[in-house]
Design an enzyme around this catalytic site. Structure first.
Site, PDB file in Angstrom:
ATOM      1  N   LYS A  96       0.868  -1.181   0.000  1.00 46.13           N
ATOM      2  CA  LYS A  96       0.000   0.000   0.000  1.00 46.13           C
ATOM      3  C   LYS A  96       0.904   1.230   0.000  1.00 46.13           C
ATOM      4  CE  LYS A  96      -3.243   2.648   2.769  1.00 46.13           C
ATOM      5  NZ  LYS A  96      -3.746   2.861   4.153  1.00 46.13           N
ATOM      6  N   GLY A 157      -7.594   9.035  10.260  1.00 44.88           N
ATOM      7  CA  GLY A 157      -7.757   9.028  11.704  1.00 44.88           C
ATOM      8  C   GLY A 157      -8.801   9.979  12.242  1.00 44.88           C
ATOM      9  N   GLY A 184     -10.825   7.884   7.324  1.00 47.84           N
ATOM     10  CA  GLY A 184     -11.915   8.769   7.691  1.00 47.84           C
ATOM     11  C   GLY A 184     -13.214   8.101   8.067  1.00 47.84           C
ATOM     12  N   THR A 206      -8.938   3.220  12.622  1.00 41.58           N
ATOM     13  CA  THR A 206      -9.180   4.025  13.818  1.00 41.58           C
ATOM     14  C   THR A 206     -10.559   3.786  14.415  1.00 41.58           C
ATOM     15  OG1 THR A 206      -7.687   5.750  13.013  1.00 41.58           O
ATOM     16  CG2 THR A 206      -9.248   6.382  14.723  1.00 41.58           C
TER      17      THR A 206
END
Length: 256
Positions: A96, A157, A184, A206
């Site tokens: 990634k 985050g 997000g 997150t």
């Protein structure tokens, strides 16, 4: 059967998970199990082959596909170097790409990301670039032989949801490549919305790691992603400006 295909590899789950921000690595195996995920991303700096307790790989089931990321890279050259180290460490060909030089909003640098993608794809990596949503950058990443593109929903985050929804929708409509919404997403309902729009997968870290009960939240995201995908395949009904009765409003009493 409906599968996610990345670089010729098939996956049943369309939920990718991360390894950061957990209070303890010990919870990871249960989180992974409840999420149903088959792909997990991690920063290469968290791999410590000399210290089993600190090595994140110790807590990841062997059957998982590892998606190392180039977190910490500020340009294409650094991202390429991290990816090559990852391969030498035995982490496989998936990578990634994260290229971030902005320290305040942590927005990815699309131009440097495109450069790194081309170099690594030419070297046989299965490249999944994290990007700021943009149709033209998406097309260039396809030309660079990315296996998928990973547009952010909101700053990483932040748990703010799909702030870039319309840009992502354009990419879904126009690009013939898997779209994985990354960063997000803060609630299962937001993951479901992304899937209903036609995203091929979502990556969540997150929102799960910071939940009061990460294990239960992982399961909630699993169900949301599955439900969103089912809804997309089923095709939702048309939206109408006016009310439409589901049953006839006339004629019933007159026939009595």
């Amino acid at each position: 059967m409906d599968k996610l295909v990345l670089g010729g590899h098939e996956f049943n789950s369309r939920l990718l998970v991360g390894t950061g921000k957990y209070g303890s690595n010990n919870i990871l195996p249960e989180v992974i199990k409840e999420s149903g995920s088959e792909i997990i991303t991690m920063a290469l700096r968290r791999v410590d082959l000399d210290n089993k307790q600190e090595n994140i790989l110790t807590y990841i089931p062997k059957e998982m596909t590892i998606l190392p990321n180039t977190s910490g890279a500020t340009n294409a050259e650094e991202a390429v170097r991290i990816a090559r180290i990852s391969r030498k460490m035995g982490c496989g060909d998936f990578i990634k790409i994260e290229v971030i030089s902005d320290t305040r909003y942590l927005l990815p640098d699309n131009e440097e990301t495109i450069k790194a993608t081309k170099i690594l794809a030419d070297e046989g990596f299965i490249v999944l670039p994290y990007m700021t949503p943009d149709l033209y950058a998406g097309r260039r990443l396809i030309e660079a032989n990315a296996a998928a593109v990973m547009p952010l929903g909101a700053p990483i985050g932040s748990n703010r949801g799909l702030q870039m929804k319309e840009m992502i929708r354009i990419m879904i409509d126009e690009l013939d490549i898997p779209i994985i919404v990354d960063a997000g997403i803060g609630k299962p309902s937001q993951a479901m919305e992304a899937m209903e729009m036609g995203a091929d997968a979502v990556l969540v870290n997150t929102a799960i790691a910071s939940a009061g009960d990460p294990v239960q939240m992982a399961r909630a995201f699993k169900l949301a992603v599955e439900g969103g995908r089912e809804a997309y395949i089923a095709k939702t009904g048309n939206v109408s400006e006016f009310a439409n009765a589901s049953s006839p409003l006339t004629g019933f009493l007159g026939n009595l």
